[in-house]
Design a protein around this motif. Structure first.
Motif, PDB file in Angstrom:
ATOM      1  N   GLN A  36       0.814  -1.227   0.000  1.00 35.49           N
ATOM      2  CA  GLN A  36       0.000   0.000   0.000  1.00 35.49           C
ATOM      3  C   GLN A  36       0.847   1.276   0.000  1.00 35.49           C
ATOM      4  OE1 GLN A  36      -2.127   0.813   3.717  1.00 35.49           O
ATOM      5  NE2 GLN A  36      -0.907  -0.769   4.710  1.00 35.49           N
ATOM      6  N   PHE A  37       2.088   1.174   0.504  1.00 32.08           N
ATOM      7  CA  PHE A  37       2.926   2.377   0.578  1.00 32.08           C
ATOM      8  C   PHE A  37       3.981   2.424  -0.518  1.00 32.08           C
ATOM      9  CE2 PHE A  37       1.718   1.927   5.188  1.00 32.08           C
ATOM     10  CZ  PHE A  37       0.849   3.009   5.181  1.00 32.08           C
ATOM     11  N   ARG A  38       3.943   1.465  -1.441  1.00 28.76           N
ATOM     12  CA  ARG A  38       4.938   1.479  -2.516  1.00 28.76           C
ATOM     13  C   ARG A  38       4.643   2.607  -3.487  1.00 28.76           C
ATOM     14  NH1 ARG A  38       8.294  -2.338  -4.341  1.00 28.76           N
ATOM     15  NH2 ARG A  38       7.744  -2.024  -6.514  1.00 28.76           N
ATOM     16  N   LEU A  39       5.694   3.323  -3.896  1.00 29.97           N
ATOM     17  CA  LEU A  39       5.485   4.420  -4.851  1.00 29.97           C
ATOM     18  C   LEU A  39       5.346   3.857  -6.260  1.00 29.97           C
ATOM     19  CD1 LEU A  39       7.799   7.229  -3.525  1.00 29.97           C
ATOM     20  CD2 LEU A  39       5.469   6.670  -2.942  1.00 29.97           C
ATOM     21  N   SER A 131      15.617   8.957  -0.356  1.00 31.88           N
ATOM     22  CA  SER A 131      14.466   8.089  -0.165  1.00 31.88           C
ATOM     23  C   SER A 131      13.209   8.881  -0.479  1.00 31.88           C
ATOM     24  CB  SER A 131      14.450   7.615   1.292  1.00 31.88           C
ATOM     25  OG  SER A 131      13.449   6.661   1.464  1.00 31.88           O
ATOM     26  N   ARG A 132      12.253   8.218  -1.144  1.00 34.25           N
ATOM     27  CA  ARG A 132      10.979   8.876  -1.446  1.00 34.25           C
ATOM     28  C   ARG A 132       9.883   8.118  -0.711  1.00 34.25           C
ATOM     29  NH1 ARG A 132      11.003   7.228  -6.943  1.00 34.25           N
ATOM     30  NH2 ARG A 132       9.045   8.307  -7.264  1.00 34.25           N
ATOM     31  N   VAL A 133       9.119   8.845   0.085  1.00 28.25           N
ATOM     32  CA  VAL A 133       8.166   8.190   0.986  1.00 28.25           C
ATOM     33  C   VAL A 133       6.821   8.894   0.901  1.00 28.25           C
ATOM     34  CG1 VAL A 133       7.723   7.574   3.412  1.00 28.25           C
ATOM     35  CG2 VAL A 133      10.075   7.648   2.563  1.00 28.25           C
ATOM     36  N   MET A 134       5.727   8.108   0.927  1.00 22.03           N
ATOM     37  CA  MET A 134       4.392   8.714   1.009  1.00 22.03           C
ATOM     38  C   MET A 134       4.241   9.395   2.361  1.00 22.03           C
ATOM     39  SD  MET A 134       1.527   6.030  -0.084  1.00 22.03           S
ATOM     40  CE  MET A 134       1.594   5.178  -1.610  1.00 22.03           C
ATOM     41  N   ARG A 139       5.408   5.243   9.657  1.00 23.68           N
ATOM     42  CA  ARG A 139       6.447   4.353  10.167  1.00 23.68           C
ATOM     43  C   ARG A 139       7.712   4.474   9.307  1.00 23.68           C
ATOM     44  NH1 ARG A 139       4.158  -1.049  11.696  1.00 23.68           N
ATOM     45  NH2 ARG A 139       3.606  -1.116   9.508  1.00 23.68           N
ATOM     46  N   SER A 140       7.524   4.559   8.003  1.00 23.13           N
ATOM     47  CA  SER A 140       8.686   4.674   7.120  1.00 23.13           C
ATOM     48  C   SER A 140       9.398   6.009   7.332  1.00 23.13           C
ATOM     49  CB  SER A 140       8.251   4.523   5.664  1.00 23.13           C
ATOM     50  OG  SER A 140       9.365   4.501   4.838  1.00 23.13           O
ATOM     51  N   GLU A 169       4.371  13.297  -1.741  1.00 17.80           N
ATOM     52  CA  GLU A 169       5.573  12.466  -1.745  1.00 17.80           C
ATOM     53  C   GLU A 169       6.662  13.259  -1.017  1.00 17.80           C
ATOM     54  OE1 GLU A 169       6.889  10.630  -5.468  1.00 17.80           O
ATOM     55  OE2 GLU A 169       8.928  11.304  -4.975  1.00 17.80           O
ATOM     56  N   VAL A 170       7.247  12.643   0.012  1.00 25.83           N
ATOM     57  CA  VAL A 170       8.287  13.319   0.802  1.00 25.83           C
ATOM     58  C   VAL A 170       9.644  12.823   0.305  1.00 25.83           C
ATOM     59  CG1 VAL A 170       9.145  13.758   3.134  1.00 25.83           C
ATOM     60  CG2 VAL A 170       6.702  13.306   2.763  1.00 25.83           C
TER      61      VAL A 170
END
Ligand SMILES: CC(C)(COP(=O)(O)OP(=O)(O)OC[C@H]1O[C@@H](n2cnc3c(N)ncnc32)[C@H](O)[C@@H]1OP(=O)(O)O)[C@@H](O)C(=O)NCCC(=O)NCCS
Length: 194
Positions: A36-39, A131-134, A139-140, A169-170
Motif C-alpha cells: 500500500q505504501f509502494r510508490l 528516499s521517497r516516501v508517502m 512508520r517509514s 511524496e516526501v
C-alpha cells in the motif's frame, strides 16, 4: 544462522537474495497490506518477472538486493535494496520491505537499513542516499529519520493511494557525513556480533 552473511547486526543479518526467496518475496510484493505504501504502482507480480529481476541483479553494479534474516530464528522476513547507484555523482536510493507482518515495528527495518548504509557509505564510499516516501507512511518516515535522513522537499499530492485519495511524496536525504555519528553510536550500543 544463514551460512551466507553479507552484513551481520545484533538482531538481523543481510545476505544476497537467492532463487529460493522468490516465493516469499512474491507473496509480500502481491500483498496489498505490504504494497500500500509502494510508490511504484503495485501491479500483479508474476514468478517469471521476479526471476528475471533477480537475474538482472546478479550482474549489476548499480542495483543490489539483500534478504533480511532474523538471527534468532534464521527467518527471512523481508528484503532491502540499494538502487540507482550513480557512480558519477556517488548517490543512490534505498527501499526496504519487512514482508512478514508480525515482524513490523520491532526495530528490524532500522537495523537492516543501518547495515545497508554501512555497505553504501563505508564500503562503496557513496556521498548521499535519497528516499521517497508517502506522507501517510508514518512508520517509514520515522524509520528514515532514525537513520539520519532529513526531509529536503515534498511534491504536493504527487501520489495516488490505492483508495484513490492523494497524498504528498516526501523526499528525504542522508549524507555520509550525517550518518557517520549514528553509525558510531550503533557500533557502541550493539552487542558484539558473534
Ligand atoms: C518501513 C519499514 C521498513 C520500517 O521497518 P520496521 O522494522 O517496521 O520499523 P522499526 O521497528 O525499525 O521502527 C522504526 C521507527 O518507526 C517508529 N514506528 C514504528 N511503527 C510506527 C507507526 N505505526 N507509526 C509511526 N512510527 C512508527 C518506531 O517507533 C521506530 O522509531 P523509534 O525506534 O525511534 O521509536 C517497515 O515497516 C515496512 O517494511 N513497511 C512496509 C513497506 C514500506 O512501507 N516500505 C517503505 C516504503 S518507502
Amino acid at each position: 544462522m544463514s551460512d551466507v552473511v553479507f552484513r551481520k547486526g545484533e538482531h538481523v543479518l543481510l545476505r544476497p537474495l537467492q532463487r529460493a526467496d522468490i516465493p516469499a518475496m512474491r507473496r509480500w510484493m502481491n500483498d496489498p497490506e505490504t504494497t500500500q505504501f509502494r510508490l511504484a504502482r503495485a501491479f500483479p507480480l508474476m514468478e517469471k518477472a521476479q526471476e528475471e529481476w533477480l537475474d538482472r541483479l546478479s550482474g549489476s553494479t548499480t542495483e543490489f538486493g539483500l534478504g533480511i534474516v532474523t538471527i534468532e530464528d534464521n527467518e527471512l522476513i523481508g528484503w532491502i535494496g540499494l538502487h540507482e547507484v550513480d557512480w558519477a555523482h556517488r548517490t543512490a536510493t534505498t527501499s526496504t520491505t519487512i514482508g512478514e507482518a508480525d515482524h513490523l515495528g520491532k526495530g528490524y527495518g532500522s537495523e537492516a537499513k543501518m547495515l545497508m548504509l554501512d555497505f553504501a557509505f563505508n564500503a562503496l564510499d557513496l556521498y548521499a542516499i535519497r528516499s521517497r516516501v508517502m506522507d501517510d507512511n508514518k512508520r517509514s518516515l520515522a524509520y528514515a529519520r532514525k537513520n539520519g535522513y532529513e526531509e529536503v522537499g515534498r511534491l504536493p499530492k504527487w501520489i495516488r493511494r490505492q483508495d484513490g485519495e492523494r497524498c504528498d511524496e516526501v523526499v528525504l536525504v542522508v549524507t555520509q557525513e550525517q550518518w557517520r555519528p549514528l553509525w558510531q553510536e550503533y557500533l557502541r550500543n550493539r552487542r558484539s556480533p558473534g
